[in-house]
Design a protein around this motif. Structure first.
Motif, short mmCIF file in Angstrom:
data_model
loop_
_atom_site.label_atom_id
_atom_site.label_comp_id
_atom_site.label_asym_id
_atom_site.label_seq_id
_atom_site.Cartn_x
_atom_site.Cartn_y
_atom_site.Cartn_z
N VAL A 127 0.81 -1.31 0.08
CA VAL A 127 -0.02 0.00 0.02
C VAL A 127 0.77 1.40 -0.15
CG1 VAL A 127 -1.76 1.36 1.27
CG2 VAL A 127 -1.99 -1.16 1.03
N SER A 128 0.58 2.05 -0.99
CA SER A 128 1.56 3.28 -0.98
C SER A 128 0.80 4.42 -0.24
CB SER A 128 1.77 3.84 -2.57
OG SER A 128 2.43 2.81 -3.12
N LYS A 129 -0.67 4.67 -0.45
CA LYS A 129 -1.27 5.56 0.14
C LYS A 129 -2.94 5.20 0.27
CE LYS A 129 -2.20 10.55 -0.26
NZ LYS A 129 -2.04 11.85 -1.02
N ILE A 130 -3.46 5.61 1.30
CA ILE A 130 -5.03 5.44 1.52
C ILE A 130 -5.47 7.05 1.84
CG2 ILE A 130 -6.79 4.49 2.89
CD1 ILE A 130 -5.08 2.12 3.73
N TYR A 131 -6.25 7.35 0.86
CA TYR A 131 -6.83 8.70 0.93
C TYR A 131 -7.98 8.80 1.86
CZ TYR A 131 -4.58 9.67 -3.43
OH TYR A 131 -3.40 9.70 -4.39
N ASN A 132 -8.04 10.08 2.65
CA ASN A 132 -9.00 10.15 3.53
C ASN A 132 -10.51 10.14 2.74
OD1 ASN A 132 -7.40 10.76 5.52
ND2 ASN A 132 -7.26 13.13 5.12
N SER A 133 -11.33 9.47 3.36
CA SER A 133 -12.75 9.16 3.09
C SER A 133 -13.84 9.68 3.94
CB SER A 133 -12.89 7.56 2.69
OG SER A 133 -14.19 7.33 2.34
N CYS A 155 -17.09 8.68 2.80
CA CYS A 155 -17.88 7.90 2.04
C CYS A 155 -17.62 6.50 2.63
CB CYS A 155 -17.68 7.80 0.62
SG CYS A 155 -17.61 9.36 -0.54
N ASN A 156 -18.58 5.48 1.92
CA ASN A 156 -18.35 4.15 2.43
C ASN A 156 -17.40 3.24 1.59
OD1 ASN A 156 -20.02 4.34 0.08
ND2 ASN A 156 -21.25 2.37 0.58
N PHE A 157 -16.58 3.89 1.18
CA PHE A 157 -15.43 3.37 0.52
C PHE A 157 -13.96 3.97 0.85
CE2 PHE A 157 -16.98 6.57 -2.44
CZ PHE A 157 -15.92 7.12 -2.78
N LEU A 158 -12.87 3.25 0.54
CA LEU A 158 -11.69 3.92 0.69
C LEU A 158 -11.01 3.77 -0.94
CD1 LEU A 158 -10.30 1.86 3.82
CD2 LEU A 158 -10.95 4.33 3.50
N LEU A 159 -10.27 4.68 -1.02
CA LEU A 159 -9.55 5.03 -2.38
C LEU A 159 -8.09 4.55 -1.99
CD1 LEU A 159 -9.37 5.55 -5.59
CD2 LEU A 159 -8.84 8.09 -4.77
N ILE A 160 -7.42 3.52 -2.54
CA ILE A 160 -6.18 3.12 -2.27
C ILE A 160 -5.26 2.90 -3.24
CG2 ILE A 160 -4.74 1.05 -0.87
CD1 ILE A 160 -7.71 0.28 0.60
N GLU A 161 -4.10 3.44 -3.08
CA GLU A 161 -2.92 3.38 -4.13
C GLU A 161 -2.09 2.15 -3.66
OE1 GLU A 161 0.84 5.97 -5.12
OE2 GLU A 161 -0.88 7.17 -5.09
N PHE A 162 -1.87 1.31 -4.71
CA PHE A 162 -0.98 0.29 -4.64
C PHE A 162 0.31 0.44 -5.42
CE2 PHE A 162 -5.36 -1.18 -3.32
CZ PHE A 162 -4.89 -2.16 -2.08
N GLU A 163 1.47 -0.28 -4.93
CA GLU A 163 2.44 -0.13 -5.89
C GLU A 163 2.46 -0.82 -7.02
OE1 GLU A 163 5.78 -2.13 -3.65
OE2 GLU A 163 6.05 -0.32 -2.03
N ASN A 164 1.74 -2.02 -7.10
CA ASN A 164 1.41 -2.68 -8.52
C ASN A 164 -0.14 -2.95 -8.35
OD1 ASN A 164 0.96 -4.55 -10.44
ND2 ASN A 164 2.99 -5.73 -10.11
#
Length: 342
Positions: free
Chosen positions: A277-283, A285-294
């Motif tokens: 996991v590179s980053k998890i954006y603040n939310s 909402c009822n979901f998470l926007l997550i940045e992954f390396e791959n």
């Protein structure tokens, strides 16, 4: 400058006369109904209430808005389409949408042959005031769509009233996810801004996506206009009744909402330190926007484990949008991602 609705509505729409069900002008419940060519037999043989009177009254109580300021759609999608059709002249007008944001604004803009202007969000997924001011100077857009909290980024839009007050046209604030946030609904601004429309839904926090019920809040003039345009029986009797029944169960709603919020926070806590996991954006909402390396690998591995997520790459680089599920589903998600991080 004083806002005059007739300056923005398509001329042919202004001339429309509403379809009125003859039945709804009578209050006598003992009438023998022979006016609508219905089958006299069957459980669902009668047409639904075309004005959704009881449902509008319920939303009036929940949101502290007059019933005549409310219009009902077959999901928010229908309302987005109706709003665009009410104000946008095909082949001539344009709409302005945040980028990235909910794709159906652009979709219905194109369906109705309108140009779509993109208001690009900054690296924090916010609208930059200077960019906004610069863009509206040359913009010909009649409609501005603001999604807050925003899908797919998850964040609420800061300085919302600034953008409402400075746009010379119709502003639609889509609050599909507002119940998951701590933000105050823009419904409280309706009396201040006659050009404002606020959209809500029963699909998210209320858990009724299958009923397809969207709710619009606006001035009486705008609400009457959209109600005039909509199909007369756009929300079925069964769906209206089920919605009313579920809306009366406040305790169950609050319990489920609090569980989703708790699970969202716990998910973020369990995933934020994973190597993949590179980053998890603040939310909000009822979901998470997550940045992954791959991200492609993660998406594929989750699918192999029968976990379906929303791949946002390349529109939002290296990101998955992951819905908060029930505790068991969230445990399965965490388990697979932990295995991938080893």
């Amino acid at each position: 400058m004083e806002f005059k609705l007739e300056n923005f509505v398509r001329p042919n729409i202004l001339d429309l006369k509403p379809y009125n069900s003859l039945r709804e002008s009578f209050t006598d419940e003992d009438l023998i109904l022979l006016e609508a060519n219905e089958n006299p037999f069957g459980k669902f043989n009668r047409y639904p209430d075309s004005k959704s009177v009881k449902l509008r009254q319920k939303f009036s109580e929940i949101n502290d808005v007059k019933p005549e300021q409310i219009f009902i759609g077959n999901g928010s999608d229908e309302l987005i389409d109706l709003i665009i059709r009410a104000f946008g002249i095909p082949g001539k007008d344009s709409i302005m949408v945040m980028n990235p944001s909910f794709v159906m604004y652009e979709f219905y803009g194109k369906v109705n042959d309108l140009k779509v202007e993109k208001l690009n969000l900054n690296q924090d997924f916010q609208i930059d005031k200077e960019d906004f001011d610069s863009q509206i100077k040359t913009s010909k857009s009649k409609l501005l769509f603001l999604c807050s909290p925003n899908n797919p980024t998850g964040n609420s839009i800061a300085n919302l009233e600034y953008f409402i007050s400075n746009f010379n046209g119709i502003v639609v604030v889509d609050e599909a996810y507002i119940e998951f946030s701590k933000e105050i609904s823009a419904v409280c601004l309706l009396d201040k801004y006659p050009n404002l429309i606020v959209l809500k839904t029963l699909s998210k926090a209320f858990g009724m996506a299958g009923l397809r019920i969207g709710i619009g809040f606006a001035s009486k003039e705008i609400s009457d206009l959209i109600t005039t345009m909509k199909p007369p029986y756009n929300v079925s009797s069964e769906n209206q009744n089920l919605a009313l029944e579920n809306l009366s169960n406040d305790e169950n709603f609050e319990e489920n909402l609090n569980l989703i919020l708790s699970e969202r926070d716990q998910l973020k806590e369990e995933l934020v330190d994973l190597k993949i996991v590179s980053k998890i954006y603040n939310s909000d909402c009822n979901f998470l926007l997550i940045e992954f390396e791959n991200v492609e690998l993660v998406y594929k591995k989750l699918l192999e484990n029968k976990i379906f997520t929303s791949l946002r790459h390349p529109a939002i680089e290296k990101c998955l949008r992951i819905n908060v599920g029930n505790p068991s589903e969230n445990d399965s998600l965490v388990s697979v991602l932990n295995q991938l991080s080893k």
